[in-house]
Write an enzyme that holds these catalytic residues in place. Structure first.
Site, PDB file in Angstrom:
ATOM      1  N   LYS A 179       0.850  -1.197   0.000  1.00 14.87           N
ATOM      2  CA  LYS A 179       0.000   0.000   0.000  1.00 14.87           C
ATOM      3  C   LYS A 179       0.880   1.240   0.000  1.00 14.87           C
ATOM      4  O   LYS A 179       1.492   1.589   1.006  1.00 14.87           O
ATOM      5  CB  LYS A 179      -0.932   0.042   1.221  1.00 14.87           C
ATOM      6  N   GLY A 240       3.470   5.057  12.895  1.00 22.19           N
ATOM      7  CA  GLY A 240       4.220   3.855  13.261  1.00 22.19           C
ATOM      8  C   GLY A 240       3.732   3.278  14.580  1.00 22.19           C
ATOM      9  O   GLY A 240       3.581   2.065  14.732  1.00 22.19           O
ATOM     10  N   GLU A 257      10.285   1.826   9.896  1.00 21.92           N
ATOM     11  CA  GLU A 257      11.280   2.834   9.508  1.00 21.92           C
ATOM     12  C   GLU A 257      10.597   4.181   9.662  1.00 21.92           C
ATOM     13  O   GLU A 257       9.769   4.559   8.835  1.00 21.92           O
ATOM     14  CB  GLU A 257      11.705   2.638   8.042  1.00 21.92           C
ATOM     15  N   CYS A 291      13.725  11.383   5.191  1.00 22.70           N
ATOM     16  CA  CYS A 291      13.745  10.957   6.599  1.00 22.70           C
ATOM     17  C   CYS A 291      15.093  11.246   7.242  1.00 22.70           C
ATOM     18  O   CYS A 291      15.173  11.535   8.426  1.00 22.70           O
ATOM     19  CB  CYS A 291      13.404   9.483   6.703  1.00 22.70           C
ATOM     20  N   GLU A 392      10.093  16.519  13.992  1.00 22.57           N
ATOM     21  CA  GLU A 392      10.475  16.366  12.592  1.00 22.57           C
ATOM     22  C   GLU A 392       9.649  17.331  11.744  1.00 22.57           C
ATOM     23  O   GLU A 392       8.419  17.274  11.761  1.00 22.57           O
ATOM     24  CB  GLU A 392      10.204  14.919  12.140  1.00 22.57           C
TER      25      GLU A 392
HETATM   26  P1  NDP Z   1       2.656   8.663   7.231  1.00 23.42           P
HETATM   27  O1  NDP Z   1       3.008   8.016   8.511  1.00 23.42           O
HETATM   28  O2  NDP Z   1       1.595   9.676   7.218  1.00 23.42           O
HETATM   29  O3  NDP Z   1       2.206   7.559   6.154  1.00 23.42           O
HETATM   30  C1  NDP Z   1       2.987   6.466   5.797  1.00 23.42           C
HETATM   31  C2  NDP Z   1       2.107   5.404   5.167  1.00 23.42           C
HETATM   32  O4  NDP Z   1       1.212   4.886   6.156  1.00 23.42           O
HETATM   33  C3  NDP Z   1       1.219   5.925   4.043  1.00 23.42           C
HETATM   34  O5  NDP Z   1       1.035   4.925   3.089  1.00 23.42           O
HETATM   35  C4  NDP Z   1      -0.072   6.212   4.791  1.00 23.42           C
HETATM   36  O6  NDP Z   1      -1.176   6.270   3.957  1.00 23.42           O
HETATM   37  C5  NDP Z   1      -0.121   5.020   5.699  1.00 23.42           C
HETATM   38  N1  NDP Z   1      -0.990   5.164   6.880  1.00 23.42           N
HETATM   39  C6  NDP Z   1      -1.601   6.283   7.372  1.00 23.42           C
HETATM   40  N2  NDP Z   1      -2.289   5.978   8.503  1.00 23.42           N
HETATM   41  C7  NDP Z   1      -2.114   4.650   8.724  1.00 23.42           C
HETATM   42  C8  NDP Z   1      -2.557   3.747   9.742  1.00 23.42           C
HETATM   43  N3  NDP Z   1      -3.312   4.155  10.758  1.00 23.42           N
HETATM   44  N4  NDP Z   1      -2.168   2.455   9.670  1.00 23.42           N
HETATM   45  C9  NDP Z   1      -1.365   2.023   8.658  1.00 23.42           C
HETATM   46  N5  NDP Z   1      -0.927   2.831   7.659  1.00 23.42           N
HETATM   47  C10 NDP Z   1      -1.285   4.129   7.697  1.00 23.42           C
HETATM   48  O7  NDP Z   1       4.022   9.208   6.630  1.00 23.42           O
HETATM   49  P2  NDP Z   1       4.190  10.149   5.378  1.00 23.42           P
HETATM   50  O8  NDP Z   1       3.626   9.478   4.163  1.00 23.42           O
HETATM   51  O9  NDP Z   1       3.713  11.491   5.756  1.00 23.42           O
HETATM   52  O10 NDP Z   1       5.774  10.119   5.192  1.00 23.42           O
HETATM   53  C11 NDP Z   1       6.617  10.937   5.904  1.00 23.42           C
HETATM   54  C12 NDP Z   1       7.238  10.186   7.072  1.00 23.42           C
HETATM   55  O11 NDP Z   1       7.916   9.030   6.607  1.00 23.42           O
HETATM   56  C13 NDP Z   1       8.276  11.021   7.767  1.00 23.42           C
HETATM   57  O12 NDP Z   1       8.114  10.933   9.157  1.00 23.42           O
HETATM   58  C14 NDP Z   1       9.584  10.364   7.347  1.00 23.42           C
HETATM   59  O13 NDP Z   1      10.624  10.568   8.264  1.00 23.42           O
HETATM   60  C15 NDP Z   1       9.190   8.940   7.239  1.00 23.42           C
HETATM   61  N6  NDP Z   1      10.146   8.220   6.403  1.00 23.42           N
HETATM   62  C16 NDP Z   1      11.060   7.391   7.003  1.00 23.42           C
HETATM   63  C17 NDP Z   1      12.025   6.747   6.252  1.00 23.42           C
HETATM   64  C18 NDP Z   1      13.031   5.833   6.898  1.00 23.42           C
HETATM   65  O14 NDP Z   1      13.742   5.135   6.167  1.00 23.42           O
HETATM   66  N7  NDP Z   1      13.163   5.791   8.210  1.00 23.42           N
HETATM   67  C19 NDP Z   1      12.122   6.944   4.800  1.00 23.42           C
HETATM   68  C20 NDP Z   1      11.109   7.816   4.280  1.00 23.42           C
HETATM   69  C21 NDP Z   1      10.175   8.430   5.066  1.00 23.42           C
HETATM   70  P3  NDP Z   1      -1.632   7.703   3.346  1.00 23.42           P
HETATM   71  O15 NDP Z   1      -0.405   8.441   2.935  1.00 23.42           O
HETATM   72  O16 NDP Z   1      -2.411   7.298   2.187  1.00 23.42           O
HETATM   73  O17 NDP Z   1      -2.364   8.392   4.433  1.00 23.42           O
END
Ligand code: NDP
Length: 498
Positions: A179, A240, A257, A291, A392
């Site tokens: 997803k 997370g 992550e 990130c 962040e």
């Molecule tokens: P989000 O946590 O908002 O979303 C991540 C994914 O989870 C998306 O597909 C999102 O769907 C989905 N999601 C949202 N709510 C839920 C839920 N309750 N249960 C399961 N899945 C859910 O992150 P962002 O997309 O805003 O990305 C930015 C974040 O990602 C930053 O904090 C960044 O640091 C982190 N990141 C970490 C990396 C690493 O390697 N450590 C690498 C890249 C990013 P939808 O977007 O459709 O709402």
């Protein structure tokens, strides 16, 4: 780019299908807020169908027990296909995320490299034999797939992030339901079309790889689904935590992550030209939506005036624009909502006493007004008590803090709930190693920022996550470890007298 409609873009049980309730979502180009495509918007019902297909494909056994070389062959062929479609994928990624074409091309190449890394024979480790101390017994440890894996990815590196998960998951013999973020699904859809062709040619069961689109509710449905064995999630800290909670009921394996608040430490003896240059790249690559962005500059006090002046001068010169155009150095933020969040943090920082040295607002060029742009921003006079230093931001905002002593800067750098990545700049090799050893971070760069290779692990200490991606550990996340003991000539032991 005209709006394209692709309603049958969920991959469930080997077939491309619309959402069960017919819902669709418009995907927006963040450069000008134009509608890029209409895609299917899945629901929990579609997620359930996808999980059941993955379950059936896993339990049928032919993929899980296929020779590793056959599974690796699918990765190699998919890597070849990514390279054949490199320009098309790079264009899609730029339209969807706003990043520059050169960044998108690098993402396609990095995604290809990770597929090839896990396709290499060294990845199909057959396990090991173990000394039993008994001549009549053979003991060995083998690795088996975990089962059905939910792969949930964020919007900043859509193609790359899904490949980091997909490659080890598939080569280990798992089946998957992916997803992507609802904001940037375009390259993931294209990747799955290429992958599915290869899976079919390899004779994999129909539900080996499934793709559902949609928002948080779909991700949550996967995280709590009783038939999912493992959730690999990349995203924000709050999400997370909720994934971990949702997974707890059925004790799923969870790999997280999460975000970072990454320190970039510059000592007085650093190569200053390089350190200024990389401070900009660390903070402003992809408008800070990385990130591992080096969003906290920790600067030796003696460097303050000259270093920050040069930093601010060069930050003001960064050319924002359309990622498709030559000369653009960085693009917009991903959405209007995200820009508003970053602007709120920025306003809060100024109210808390930060001093603006560069940027600080939206650009004024007429051609940038429709998109979600924000100027690269340098905030001076920051300290660890400020919200902008603790949270962040995930945008083009660099905070500057000063230090005098080595111990002090190590404590400052570690004073965060995160522990993802960071850098140390010094020409004293001993100091570089000493400080690297004391930083509670999953990745430390010495005199560099941002490089990574698929063969080295990636992940976070503390609340930046659990588990690791890439490298041998990235494969182990998707494997169960089994100990098989065989007594060659069984004989009664009469432990119990009767
Ligand atoms: P989000 O946590 O908002 O979303 C991540 C994914 O989870 C998306 O597909 C999102 O769907 C989905 N999601 C949202 N709510 C839920 C839920 N309750 N249960 C399961 N899945 C859910 O992150 P962002 O997309 O805003 O990305 C930015 C974040 O990602 C930053 O904090 C960044 O640091 C982190 N990141 C970490 C990396 C690493 O390697 N450590 C690498 C890249 C990013 P939808 O977007 O459709 O709402």
């Amino acid at each position: 780019m005209p709006l394209t409609s692709d309603p049958a873009c969920l991959l469930i049980d080997g077939g491309w299908t619309t959402a069960e309730d017919g819902r669709q979502r418009a995907i927006v180009n963040p450069f000008d807020a134009s509608a890029l495509a209409l895609v299917a918007e899945a629901s929990a019902v579609d997620a359930d169908r996808a999980v059941r297909a993955a379950r059936a494909a896993f339990d049928e056994g032919s993929w899980a027990h296929a020779p590793a070389a056959r599974r690796a062959g699918v990765l190699t062929a998919t890597a070849d296909a990514l390279q054949e479609h490199r320009e098309e994928l790079a264009l899609l990624e730029t339209l969807d995320t706003g990043k520059t074409l050169s960044e998108s091309r690098a993402d396609v190449d990095d995604a290809t490299a990770v597929l090839r890394y896990y396709a290499a024979p060294s990845a199909s480790d057959a396990g090991r034999t173990v000394e039993t101390g008994r001549p009549d017994a053979i003991s060995r440890v083998v690795y088996e797939p975990v089962g059905v894996c939910a792969l949930i990815t964020p919007w900043n590196y859509p193609l790359l992030q899904i490949c980091w998960k997909l490659a080890p998951a598939l080569v280990a013999g798992n089946t998957v339901v992916a997803k992507p973020s609802e904001l940037t699904p375009m390259t993931t859809i294209r990747l799955f079309r290429l992958l599915q062709e290869q899976l079919e040619q390899a004779g994999a069961p129909s539900g080996t790889a499934n793709l559902v689109l949609g928002g948080g509710a779909v991700g949550a449905a996967l995280a709590e689904h009783p038939e999912v064995d493992l959730v690999s999630f990349t995203g924000g800290l709050a999400t997370g935590r909720s994934v971990m909670r949702a997974a707890a009921d059925t004790v799923k394996k969870v790999a997280l992550e999460l975000g970072g608040k990454n320190p970039n430490i510059v000592f007085a003896d650093a190569d200053l030209d390089a350190a200024v240059d990389f401070a900009l790249t660390a903070a402003f690559l992809h408008s800070g939506q990385v990130c591992s962005a080096g969003s906290r500059l920790l600067l030796h006090r003696s460097l303050h005036a000259d270093f920050t002046a040069e930093l601010a001068r060069r930050a003001d010169l960064i050319r924002l624009g359309n990622g498709l155009e030559k000369g653009t150095e960085t693009g917009p933020l991903v959405s209007a909502e995200h820009r508003e969040k970053v602007e709120r943090l920025l306003a809060g920082a100024l109210a808390e006493g930060a001093v603006l040295r560069a940027g600080g607002g939206r650009p004024t060029e007429p051609e940038l007004q429709a998109g979600f742009f924000l100027r690269p921003t340098v905030l001076d006079s920051c300290h660890a008590g400020m919200t902008v230093v603790r949270e962040e931001v995930f945008g083009p905002v660099l905070t500057v803090e000063l230090f005098d002593e080595e111990d002090e800067v190590v404590a400052l750098a570690n004073d965060t709930p995160y522990g993802l990545a960071g850098a140390v700049w010094t020409q004293d090799a001993g100091r570089g190693e000493r400080v690297a050893a004391r930083l509670r971070l999953g990745t430390v760069w010495i005199n560099d920022y941002h490089p990574y290779v698929p063969q080295a692990e990636w992940g976070g200490f503390k609340q930046s996550g659990t588990g690791r991606e890439l490298g041998p550990s990235g494969l182990r996340e998707y494997q169960e470890t089994k100990h098989i003991w065989r007594t060659v000539i069984p004989a009664a032991q009469h432990w119990f007298a009767g």
